[in-house]
Design an enzyme around this catalytic site. Sequence first.
Site, PDB file in Angstrom:
ATOM      1  N   SER A 155       3.975  -5.593  10.758  1.00 20.62           N
ATOM      2  CA  SER A 155       2.727  -5.085  10.191  1.00 20.62           C
ATOM      3  C   SER A 155       2.725  -3.597   9.883  1.00 20.62           C
ATOM      4  O   SER A 155       1.736  -3.083   9.357  1.00 20.62           O
ATOM      5  CB  SER A 155       1.557  -5.415  11.120  1.00 20.62           C
ATOM      6  OG  SER A 155       1.231  -6.781  11.018  1.00 20.62           O
ATOM      7  N   LYS A 210       0.333   2.756  13.479  1.00 22.31           N
ATOM      8  CA  LYS A 210       0.227   1.341  13.131  1.00 22.31           C
ATOM      9  C   LYS A 210       1.236   0.563  13.965  1.00 22.31           C
ATOM     10  O   LYS A 210       2.412   0.900  14.007  1.00 22.31           O
ATOM     11  CB  LYS A 210       0.518   1.116  11.642  1.00 22.31           C
ATOM     12  CG  LYS A 210       0.389  -0.343  11.224  1.00 22.31           C
ATOM     13  CD  LYS A 210      -1.067  -0.784  11.200  1.00 22.31           C
ATOM     14  CE  LYS A 210      -1.205  -2.299  11.145  1.00 22.31           C
ATOM     15  NZ  LYS A 210      -0.931  -2.948  12.437  1.00 22.31           N
ATOM     16  N   GLY A 233       2.988  -3.285  15.116  1.00 16.81           N
ATOM     17  CA  GLY A 233       3.471  -4.490  14.462  1.00 16.81           C
ATOM     18  C   GLY A 233       4.249  -5.322  15.452  1.00 16.81           C
ATOM     19  O   GLY A 233       4.693  -4.834  16.489  1.00 16.81           O
TER      20      GLY A 233
END
Length: 320
Positions: free
Chosen positions: A96, A260, A262
């Site tokens: 992600s 971010k 993931g």
Amino acid sequence: MTQQRTALSRRWFLNATLVAASVPVAAACGAPSIATAPEPTSNGAAPETEVRLTALDERLAEIENRHAVRLGVLAHAPGSGRTYTHRGDERFAMCSTFKVYAAAGILQLESQGRLRLDDTVAVDPGDIVVNSPVTSENQGRVMTYAQLCEAALTRSDNTAGNLLLRRLGGPDAVTTLARSVDDHATRLDRWEPELNDAARGDERDTTTAAGLARGYRELLLGSALDPARQRILTAWMRASTTSEARMRAGLPSGWVAADKSGGGYFATLNDAGVVWSPDGEPLVLVILSDTTTGDVDAPFENAPVVDTTAALVSAMGAVP
């Protein structure tokens, strides 16, 4: 991509001086060797200089061995130009983390007048894929591009990520954007959730710590976005709720992050972004990890990312 398995959804290496000067540093353990202070460049910015931190090398090796993981790491302090890397050019499934590039692509289209952030997109029930907490609640309705970007970056909503990709022209658009921000490693080939397969030896949907660090630095601290849109992207990433038990759990008190996370099969766990000290000094951090057991369903474990974050911040903060 979240931690739950049911919710699954090339090369920047700093051209710098590899140092041999040894001075004491209060790092995670021992006394690593580092470079002497670099001379400023003609424009006043500190040149990029790779640092070898022996104690940090040993600490990361210990984390890898204890948790049976492989770590891809890059830490870069823009103020001093110092960079530390560990397996920086080895490939990992990006999972992600691509959503930062997707949202940045939307912001670039908006800056070109090709869309408005308040333009709406229909969320068709047939579009919904796993790990879509926000779009699932809005299926059959419409959401704005701003809302989709926010959902993708704060909740790692996979359907939102796909809808952003659809507007950009598909996964190849992320690869193109990565190249435009000097990330020559990242490639996106598939959509959510298949991009999280992380099959061994498959270079599809992969990145490197060095490549991703270069791209994220250009987006969050560089000139890839104008200041207003850079602030928007940073705000979305600061509002993330998916890395509280990962990178953010390893930061000292008073530090903030725009990052971010993931995750995917083979216990792939990533976290990447920029963190700021209480006095506002930025540090680009990329931590990529996966299992060395070969087990496609190996359980997720946040501790390697948490411990690596703490070790990096401690060691890089001690570099004069």
